[in-house]
Design a protein around this motif. Structure first.
Motif, short mmCIF file in Angstrom:
data_model
loop_
_atom_site.label_atom_id
_atom_site.label_comp_id
_atom_site.label_asym_id
_atom_site.label_seq_id
_atom_site.Cartn_x
_atom_site.Cartn_y
_atom_site.Cartn_z
N ALA A 191 0.90 -1.15 0.12
CA ALA A 191 0.14 -0.07 -0.07
C ALA A 191 0.93 1.15 0.06
N ALA A 192 2.33 1.19 0.13
CA ALA A 192 3.09 2.15 0.08
C ALA A 192 3.09 3.31 -1.31
N GLU A 193 3.30 4.43 -0.92
CA GLU A 193 3.57 5.37 -1.97
C GLU A 193 4.86 5.09 -2.54
N ASN A 194 5.12 5.69 -3.73
CA ASN A 194 6.55 5.18 -4.15
C ASN A 194 7.28 6.35 -4.98
N ALA A 195 8.58 6.57 -4.84
CA ALA A 195 9.36 7.72 -5.15
C ALA A 195 10.52 6.87 -5.95
N PHE A 196 11.16 7.53 -7.22
CA PHE A 196 12.38 7.15 -7.80
C PHE A 196 13.13 8.30 -7.94
N ILE A 197 14.62 7.99 -7.84
CA ILE A 197 15.77 8.87 -7.99
C ILE A 197 16.88 8.36 -8.72
N SER A 198 17.29 9.09 -9.63
CA SER A 198 18.67 8.68 -10.29
C SER A 198 19.66 9.29 -9.62
N ALA A 199 20.92 8.47 -9.16
CA ALA A 199 21.96 9.10 -8.60
C ALA A 199 23.10 8.20 -9.12
N TYR A 200 24.18 8.90 -9.66
CA TYR A 200 25.24 8.29 -10.21
C TYR A 200 26.76 8.84 -9.72
N ARG A 201 27.54 8.12 -9.88
CA ARG A 201 28.68 8.51 -9.66
C ARG A 201 29.39 9.28 -11.03
N HIS A 202 29.85 10.41 -10.79
CA HIS A 202 30.43 11.30 -11.91
C HIS A 202 31.89 11.34 -11.64
N HIS A 203 32.93 10.89 -12.48
CA HIS A 203 34.19 11.11 -12.25
C HIS A 203 34.68 12.22 -13.22
N LYS A 204 35.33 13.00 -12.46
CA LYS A 204 35.96 14.00 -13.27
C LYS A 204 37.13 13.68 -13.90
N ASN A 205 38.38 14.32 -13.54
CA ASN A 205 39.81 13.96 -13.97
C ASN A 205 40.37 12.67 -13.47
#
Length: 219
Positions: free
Chosen positions: A96-110
């Motif tokens: 019965a839960a409401e749902n949320a979604f998020i994208s999170a990722y590692r961004h490598h610079k130099n």
């Protein structure tokens, strides 16, 4: 933060954990996803014991029966894409839960050994006064969990916060413990000792997203 490490008490959970770590089994993507889902169910069951329960009367064909049912308004949020099987396992129990979604990722610079967490897509209902369950299978550095929670703050202040992970590194556990208040909970199936130079948990299991859904396209 209150930390619940389920590996401290042997159970059937050990079977699922052994299989997701085993290089001879984990490459079966269907089984890997199902094991993550089953681990989510076990974690969800243990988490449910900490919820708020109230008496409820159920009418049966032969009379009435009184039992206790949880009354929390739950929002279940997972971090894409690795979090999807874990989300499904939790949703099997909190249907019965409401749902949320998020994208999170590692961004490598130099430097390939350093990174920042980038949050892009986000869909979330109101969190005001609700019970937030934030699910991410791999708690490595802990930065993704913290970045995600920060991104969710505009949606309201939850009454309770529960973090759910499959495997964590001690460094990541310590990091989130510093960034969440003492009333928050972490439910985790196992904690490993270290991170390698690329920020992966050792011994861990590898990349949970790749094992569940196939290799990412490299940029």
């Amino acid at each position: 933060m209150q930390i619940h490490n389920l590996s401290e008490s042997p159970s059937i959970l050990n079977t699922f954990m052994s299989e997701i770590r085993d290089v001879n089994i984990q490459n079966d993507r269907m089984r890997f996803r199902r094991n993550i889902e089953r681990i989510g169910e076990v974690l969800g069951y243990e988490l449910s014991k900490s919820l708020h329960f109230e008496a409820h009367k159920t009418e049966t064909p032969l009379g009435n029966h009184s039992t206790s049912l949880y009354k929390n308004d739950i929002v279940l949020c997972s971090i894409l894409r690795a979090g999807v099987p874990l989300h499904n396992g939790l949703l099997n129990y909190f249907d019965a839960a409401e749902n949320a979604f998020i994208s999170a990722y590692r961004h490598h610079k130099n430097n390939p050994e350093s990174f920042e967490i980038i949050v892009e897509y986000l869909a979330c209902p109101s969190l005001e006064g609700k019970t937030l369950i934030l699910a991410d299978p791999m708690l490595a550095s802990g930065q993704s969990m913290v970045a995600t929670y920060e991104a969710l703050k505009p949606f309201g202040t939850p009454k309770d916060v529960h973090l759910v992970s499959v495997i964590g590194a001690q460094k990541g556990v310590d990091f989130v413990a510093k960034h969440f208040n003492a009333n928050a909970h972490l439910w985790i199936a196992d904690i490993d000792d270290t991170l390698n130079e690329k920020g992966y948990i050792v011994p861990g299991l590898g990349d949970a997203g790749d094992l569940a859904f196939g290799n990412k396209l490299q940029h």
